[in-house]
Scaffold this active site. Structure first.
Site, short mmCIF file in Angstrom:
data_model
loop_
_atom_site.label_atom_id
_atom_site.label_comp_id
_atom_site.label_asym_id
_atom_site.label_seq_id
_atom_site.Cartn_x
_atom_site.Cartn_y
_atom_site.Cartn_z
N THR A 13 49.43 66.76 -0.78
CA THR A 13 50.11 65.80 -0.60
C THR A 13 51.10 66.02 0.48
OG1 THR A 13 50.67 66.58 -2.86
CG2 THR A 13 53.03 65.37 -1.47
N THR B 151 49.74 71.58 -2.57
CA THR B 151 50.10 72.98 -3.99
C THR B 151 49.74 72.68 -4.64
OG1 THR B 151 51.58 71.24 -4.81
CG2 THR B 151 52.69 72.15 -2.70
#
Length: 335
Positions: A14, A85
């Site tokens: 991300t 993540t």
């Protein structure tokens, strides 16, 4: 004092993503990330090794990441690994086993919002990761939202909140306050008393099962019949497993006799499993189940993969899980 020489290894995630017709896709390079974090007092090099959403990071990528860290470790004072993540805790745990006794701090970080968004958490997380790589003792860490955590104790616990990761069953190694990075003196970091040896041999043919009322124990045997070589079972509470009607305990005994290690952990995120306390745990222990104690599920499954990759049999795996290798488990909890 000479400025620290650090390396940023980028893998996508991300933090490096941009909007596309298919949704967020990793597109930013490591240099792009670094340009958005100004005035860092370090000499930083950048190398792009992957450009993947971390959902696509698997054992093949773990090996490549470990190999790159091992290759560059003697050229830098610390290494930062930017990573998505979703699987970052798994990667941090696996690197802890693949790179035991690493001579420098290696710090994983990412973000909940892409770095090119105005209110992204990425710049702060990167600054923290570089500061950790410059100041922490040698080891594998995860830095996120003003916390520095031991990699093998880190778990992603939130999907959208910036406070996405927690250090489970031990405090964070350090926190950021108005005084800067404040280290927790109660957290003991394994000392590097041996030479680091890269060992990426793992066996990914394992499974992790979350037990639920009505789970059919024959599914465990079916997985083994189809190539599964080890299982982590997240039991109830302290690690309890049912034996009435659907006999999970008996199934574990059959698997142990086939040299298939079965690790018993708890579905509870905090505190330890303890198979000695209740009958439902004692019976599993008598059948040969291996207690995960206070390990995270991420650490338990990666430790099992690594152990099987070394060719350990079920008894050797049990001994290995009875050993604190990189700070992943608290042994003295069970006497």
């Amino acid at each position: 004092m000479a400025e620290k020489k650090l390396l940023l290894l980028s893998t996508g995630g991300t933090i490096a993503s941009a909007v596309s017709d298919e949704g967020l896709v990793p597109k930013e390079s490591g240099e792009d990330l670094l340009k958005r974090v100004s005035n860092l007092p370090y000499d930083i090099d950048v190398k792009d090794i992957l450009q993947l959403d971390s959902s696509n990071i698997q054992p093949e990528e773990w090996r490549k990441i470990a190999e790159k860290i091992y290759e560059y470790r003697n050229d830098y004072d610390g290494i930062v690994l930017s990573h998505g993540t979703d699987t970052m805790a798994y990667t941090a745990s696996m690197l802890s086993f693949m790179l035991q006794n690493i001579e420098i701090p290696v710090v994983l970080t990412g973000s909940q919002v892409p770095i090119n968004v105005v209110l992204s958490d990425a710049p702060d997380n990167l600054r923290l990761a570089f500061a950790a790589a410059a100041t922490c003792k040698p080891g594998i860490y995860l830095a996120f939202d003003r916390k520095i955590m031991l990699g093998c104790r880190s778990v992603k616990v939130r999907t959208i909140n910036f406070d996405a990761f927690e250090s489970v069953n031990i405090p964070p190694v350090a926190r950021v306050t108005s005084d800067g990075i404040v280290f927790n003196k109660d957290v003991q970091i394994h000392k590097c008393n041996k030479k680091c040896v890269l060992n990426t041999k793992i066996n990914p043919h394992v499974a992790m099962i979350k037990l639920f009322p009505g789970f059919d124990p024959y599914l465990l045997e079916a997985m083994v019949d189809n190539g599964c070589r080890g299982i982590v079972i997240e039991g109830y509470g302290l690690g309890g497993m049912n034996y009435i009607r659907r006999n999970i305990v008996g199934a574990i005994g059959k698997l142990i006799k086939k040299d298939i290690p079965v690790v018993a952990s708890s579905q509870c995120l905090y505190e330890r499993s303890d198979l000695t306390k209740y009958e439902v745990g004692r019976l599993a222990l008598l059948e040969g189940a291996i207690s995960a104690r206070d390990m995270t599920s991420e650490s338990a499954i990666t430790k099992l993969m690594w152990a099987l990759g070394q060719g350990m049999d079920v008894h050797e795996v049990a001994q290995f899980f009875d050993t604190d290798v990189v700070g992943e488990v608290t042994i003295e909890d069970e006497k």
